[in-house]
Design an enzyme around this catalytic site. Sequence first.
Site, PDB file in Angstrom:
ATOM      1  N   VAL A  85       0.717  -0.994  -0.095  1.00  0.00           N
ATOM      2  CA  VAL A  85       0.119  -0.172   0.101  1.00  0.00           C
ATOM      3  C   VAL A  85       1.039   1.250   0.059  1.00  0.00           C
ATOM      4  O   VAL A  85       1.904   1.283   0.956  1.00  0.00           O
ATOM      5  CB  VAL A  85      -0.977   0.100   1.162  1.00  0.00           C
ATOM      6  CG1 VAL A  85      -1.721   1.244   1.247  1.00  0.00           C
ATOM      7  CG2 VAL A  85      -1.822  -1.187   1.257  1.00  0.00           C
ATOM      8  N   ASP A  86       0.672   2.113  -0.862  1.00  0.00           N
ATOM      9  CA  ASP A  86       1.416   3.463  -0.833  1.00  0.00           C
ATOM     10  C   ASP A  86       0.872   4.293   0.034  1.00  0.00           C
ATOM     11  O   ASP A  86       0.387   5.423  -0.235  1.00  0.00           O
ATOM     12  CB  ASP A  86       1.150   3.851  -2.523  1.00  0.00           C
ATOM     13  CG  ASP A  86       2.361   5.020  -2.795  1.00  0.00           C
ATOM     14  OD1 ASP A  86       3.238   5.065  -1.965  1.00  0.00           O
ATOM     15  OD2 ASP A  86       2.117   5.415  -3.825  1.00  0.00           O
ATOM     16  N   TYR A  87       1.193   3.976   1.474  1.00  0.00           N
ATOM     17  CA  TYR A  87       0.641   4.857   2.420  1.00  0.00           C
ATOM     18  C   TYR A  87       1.396   6.211   2.558  1.00  0.00           C
ATOM     19  O   TYR A  87       2.727   5.901   2.582  1.00  0.00           O
ATOM     20  CB  TYR A  87       0.577   4.208   3.661  1.00  0.00           C
ATOM     21  CG  TYR A  87       0.060   4.968   5.008  1.00  0.00           C
ATOM     22  CD1 TYR A  87      -1.119   4.862   5.393  1.00  0.00           C
ATOM     23  CD2 TYR A  87       1.055   5.350   5.799  1.00  0.00           C
ATOM     24  CE1 TYR A  87      -1.625   5.520   6.318  1.00  0.00           C
ATOM     25  CE2 TYR A  87       0.533   6.153   6.844  1.00  0.00           C
ATOM     26  CZ  TYR A  87      -0.736   6.262   7.263  1.00  0.00           C
ATOM     27  OH  TYR A  87      -1.040   6.941   8.258  1.00  0.00           O
TER      28      TYR A  87
END
Length: 123
Positions: A85-87
């Site tokens: 996830v590109d948090y």
Amino acid sequence: MAQPGRTSLCSPHGRALGTARGRAGDGRTRKDPEGSSPPHCAACFGLPSHYLRHNLYATTSGVFSHAALLGAVQAIGADRLLFAVDYPYESTAEAVDFLRTAPFSRADLKRIAHRNAAHLLNL
């Protein structure tokens, strides 16, 4: 000639893998203007797509397209994709839902979701 040590790379945003594989040179040989292959190619044992499929891992971060995910699976295989996830730029809940609804077998989804990372990281 001995095969060089095995190196694995991890690439975020796996959506470009289909394009990368198509441009990897399979089926054609690049030659210099005098007709010979570049000297660094003499040490290669396979086509560029072989190295993409066996030495590259990609993540699902930034990808909410099942078509793009399918292209990545076709390019490098489900055993080379890692859930990510590109948090803080992406919603974790949306990313999980996206993966859960991907049109893959349960076994492939488990590989992408966690088994590939566990294998790669020796967990």
